[in-house]
Write a protein that holds these residues in place. Structure first.
Motif, PDB file in Angstrom:
ATOM      1  N   GLU A   1       0.826  -1.211   0.000  1.00  0.00           N
ATOM      2  CA  GLU A   1       0.000   0.000   0.000  1.00  0.00           C
ATOM      3  C   GLU A   1       0.858   1.257   0.000  1.00  0.00           C
ATOM      4  OE1 GLU A   1      -3.953  -1.651   2.410  1.00  0.00           O
ATOM      5  OE2 GLU A   1      -2.247  -0.799   3.503  1.00  0.00           O
ATOM      6  N   LEU A   2       1.956   1.229   0.750  1.00  0.00           N
ATOM      7  CA  LEU A   2       2.844   2.391   0.791  1.00  0.00           C
ATOM      8  C   LEU A   2       3.425   2.670  -0.588  1.00  0.00           C
ATOM      9  CD1 LEU A   2       4.362   4.587   2.378  1.00  0.00           C
ATOM     10  CD2 LEU A   2       6.168   2.891   2.803  1.00  0.00           C
ATOM     11  N   ALA A   3       3.845   1.620  -1.277  1.00  0.00           N
ATOM     12  CA  ALA A   3       4.403   1.793  -2.624  1.00  0.00           C
ATOM     13  C   ALA A   3       3.367   2.414  -3.561  1.00  0.00           C
ATOM     14  CB  ALA A   3       4.875   0.446  -3.164  1.00  0.00           C
ATOM     15  N   LYS A   4       2.129   1.946  -3.465  1.00  0.00           N
ATOM     16  CA  LYS A   4       1.056   2.496  -4.304  1.00  0.00           C
ATOM     17  C   LYS A   4       0.769   3.947  -3.935  1.00  0.00           C
ATOM     18  CE  LYS A   4      -1.428  -1.835  -5.261  1.00  0.00           C
ATOM     19  NZ  LYS A   4      -2.702  -2.575  -5.058  1.00  0.00           N
ATOM     20  N   PHE A   5       0.804   4.231  -2.638  1.00  0.00           N
ATOM     21  CA  PHE A   5       0.516   5.586  -2.175  1.00  0.00           C
ATOM     22  C   PHE A   5       1.589   6.566  -2.636  1.00  0.00           C
ATOM     23  CE2 PHE A   5       0.549   8.803   1.366  1.00  0.00           C
ATOM     24  CZ  PHE A   5      -0.633   9.431   0.992  1.00  0.00           C
ATOM     25  N   ILE A   6       2.846   6.146  -2.572  1.00  0.00           N
ATOM     26  CA  ILE A   6       3.947   7.000  -3.036  1.00  0.00           C
ATOM     27  C   ILE A   6       3.757   7.337  -4.511  1.00  0.00           C
ATOM     28  CG2 ILE A   6       6.428   7.031  -3.553  1.00  0.00           C
ATOM     29  CD1 ILE A   6       6.824   5.391  -0.963  1.00  0.00           C
ATOM     30  N   ARG A   7       3.413   6.322  -5.285  1.00  0.00           N
ATOM     31  CA  ARG A   7       3.182   6.561  -6.715  1.00  0.00           C
ATOM     32  C   ARG A   7       1.990   7.497  -6.919  1.00  0.00           C
ATOM     33  NH1 ARG A   7       4.042   4.840 -11.809  1.00  0.00           N
ATOM     34  NH2 ARG A   7       2.256   4.884 -13.216  1.00  0.00           N
ATOM     35  N   GLN A   8       0.930   7.281  -6.151  1.00  0.00           N
ATOM     36  CA  GLN A   8      -0.251   8.127  -6.296  1.00  0.00           C
ATOM     37  C   GLN A   8       0.067   9.583  -5.964  1.00  0.00           C
ATOM     38  OE1 GLN A   8      -4.072   8.413  -3.657  1.00  0.00           O
ATOM     39  NE2 GLN A   8      -4.424   6.755  -5.118  1.00  0.00           N
ATOM     40  N   LEU A   9       0.896   9.802  -4.953  1.00  0.00           N
ATOM     41  CA  LEU A   9       1.303  11.166  -4.618  1.00  0.00           C
ATOM     42  C   LEU A   9       2.028  11.815  -5.795  1.00  0.00           C
ATOM     43  CD1 LEU A   9       2.659  10.755  -0.956  1.00  0.00           C
ATOM     44  CD2 LEU A   9       0.568  11.940  -1.653  1.00  0.00           C
ATOM     45  N   GLY A  10       2.905  11.037  -6.438  1.00  0.00           N
ATOM     46  CA  GLY A  10       3.641  11.564  -7.586  1.00  0.00           C
ATOM     47  C   GLY A  10       2.737  11.868  -8.761  1.00  0.00           C
ATOM     48  N   VAL A  11       1.794  10.966  -9.025  1.00  0.00           N
ATOM     49  CA  VAL A  11       0.846  11.173 -10.128  1.00  0.00           C
ATOM     50  C   VAL A  11      -0.016  12.398  -9.846  1.00  0.00           C
ATOM     51  CG1 VAL A  11      -1.181  10.216 -11.299  1.00  0.00           C
ATOM     52  CG2 VAL A  11       0.782   8.743 -10.810  1.00  0.00           C
ATOM     53  N   ARG A  12      -0.502  12.507  -8.622  1.00  0.00           N
ATOM     54  CA  ARG A  12      -1.372  13.634  -8.257  1.00  0.00           C
ATOM     55  C   ARG A  12      -0.643  14.971  -8.410  1.00  0.00           C
ATOM     56  NH1 ARG A  12      -2.560  16.843  -3.815  1.00  0.00           N
ATOM     57  NH2 ARG A  12      -4.781  17.409  -3.597  1.00  0.00           N
ATOM     58  N   GLU A  13       0.590  15.037  -7.931  1.00  0.00           N
ATOM     59  CA  GLU A  13       1.338  16.294  -8.004  1.00  0.00           C
ATOM     60  C   GLU A  13       1.618  16.676  -9.457  1.00  0.00           C
ATOM     61  OE1 GLU A  13       3.080  19.395  -5.511  1.00  0.00           O
ATOM     62  OE2 GLU A  13       1.580  17.799  -5.303  1.00  0.00           O
ATOM     63  N   THR A  14       1.918  15.682 -10.276  1.00  0.00           N
ATOM     64  CA  THR A  14       2.160  15.947 -11.697  1.00  0.00           C
ATOM     65  C   THR A  14       0.885  16.433 -12.372  1.00  0.00           C
ATOM     66  OG1 THR A  14       3.833  14.186 -11.708  1.00  0.00           O
ATOM     67  CG2 THR A  14       3.041  14.965 -13.848  1.00  0.00           C
ATOM     68  N   ALA A  15      -0.235  15.810 -12.015  1.00  0.00           N
ATOM     69  CA  ALA A  15      -1.521  16.221 -12.588  1.00  0.00           C
ATOM     70  C   ALA A  15      -1.870  17.650 -12.184  1.00  0.00           C
ATOM     71  CB  ALA A  15      -2.622  15.261 -12.133  1.00  0.00           C
TER      72      ALA A  15
END
Length: 333
Positions: A179-193
């Motif tokens: 879950e942490l790995a997915k969350f880290i990626r989601q944070l990156g995707v969100r910030e880029t968006a």
């Protein structure tokens, strides 16, 4: 420097020790915790004293039975501080491998025999050990003194922390390794968006997204359409972070991960060392090294920030907390 104890934990420790000291002196039990705090800690700063008074009021409002449970729990935590008693389930196997690499083969095999079967097999494989070298029955090994086993165990466990060692665990602490790995990626995707919201034309947006692989580009584009209304200030902040990260020679394939790690670090700036270590041990050694470097930089920035800058950083931390809670909520189809 990573702080060992958070402000809240430090003040709770003061309260519990004051209560224990008062009890050991045989002082009257009718004295309230608030009165004890006012008498014992008047020299504290205004902010600390106010927080401690609030905690004392909360303690006084508890039934006597719950007060005793709270005190016993805290005293137990203080006694075993720095003395882990178990191996937490959420430790990246690569972290265990890294710790065991510097040990002798005898110690490696001793530790592996006490790990869960699947975890032991994975770590052994990464160490280049055959399962037969450590999975033999105890009858196949020369008996080892219990005191030596206990010392080896304690030294090994000292490299890690468990969830119960964290003061008031948050939603971020309760994320599993996956879950942490997915969350880290989601944070990156969100910030880029969010940064993409500042791109004025569809053509420019297409060019920017074209720098990513197809899967990442689609995920970012999807997130752009799902984003709630974002204030221009946060769009500008995201744009600065994305540009700054790309300028460090990061390739688009690494960008989302790097952004996610930086944003995760900003959310842990004011957490105690135990919580920071607990999250770091869920990552691979290389990833945790990068994250701890980002965390150190974030803490330095927070420490030297002006009042206005600190308010902005605290706002980002609150956003991080909300995102973590939302991420952990069940997904409804």
């Amino acid at each position: 420097m990573i702080q060992d104890v958070s402000q809240s934990e430090r003040l709770d420790i003061l309260l519990i020790l004051a209560l224990a000291f008062e009890r050991n002196l045989g002082k009257p039990a009718e004295k309230t915790s608030v009165k004890l705090v006012n008498e014992s800690f008047a020299a504290l700063s205004g902010e600390d004293l106010e927080i401690l008074q609030t905690r004392a009021q909360l303690f006084d409002s508890l039934p006597v039975k719950e007060q005793k449970i709270w005190q016993a729990s805290w005293l137990d935590k203080i006694r075993r501080r720095g003395k882990p008693t178990r191996l937490d389930e959420q430790i990246n196997p690569a972290q265990i491998t890294e710790v065991l690499r510097s040990e002798t083969k005898a110690v490696q095999e001793l530790i592996l025999r006490h790990l869960p079967i699947n975890l032991g097999a994975q770590v052994a494989s990464e160490l280049g050990l055959k399962s037969s070298s450590y999975t033999l029955s105890k009858a196949g090994h020369q008996p080892i003194n219990d005191k030596i086993v206990a010392l080896v165990r304690q030294k090994f466990l000292s490299h890690f922390v468990a969830l119960e060692d964290i003061y008031e665990p948050t939603a971020a602490d309760k994320l599993s390794i996956r879950e942490l790995a997915k969350f880290i990626r989601q944070l990156g995707v969100r910030e880029t968006a969010i940064a993409c919201r500042g791109i004025s034309s569809k053509e420019s947006l297409a060019v920017f997204l074209g720098r990513f692989n197809e899967s990442d580009a689609k995920e970012i584009a999807q997130y752009i359409t799902e984003l709630e209304k974002i204030k221009p200030f946060w769009v500008a902040e995201a744009d600065k972070l994305v540009r700054r990260t790309l300028e460090r020679d990061f390739q688009p394939d690494d960008l989302l991960q790097s952004l996610g790690l930086q944003l995760l670090a900003s959310g842990f700036v004011r957490r105690e060392a135990t919580a920071q270590k607990y999250t770091a041990q869920k990552m691979s050694p290389n990833e945790s090294e990068k994250w701890l470097a980002y965390l150190q930089k974030s803490m330095e920035d927070f420490s030297s920030a002006s009042t206005d800058e600190r308010l902005r950083l605290e706002k980002r931390q609150r956003i991080f907390e909300r995102l973590t809670i939302k991420f952990g909520q069940p997904k409804h189809v």
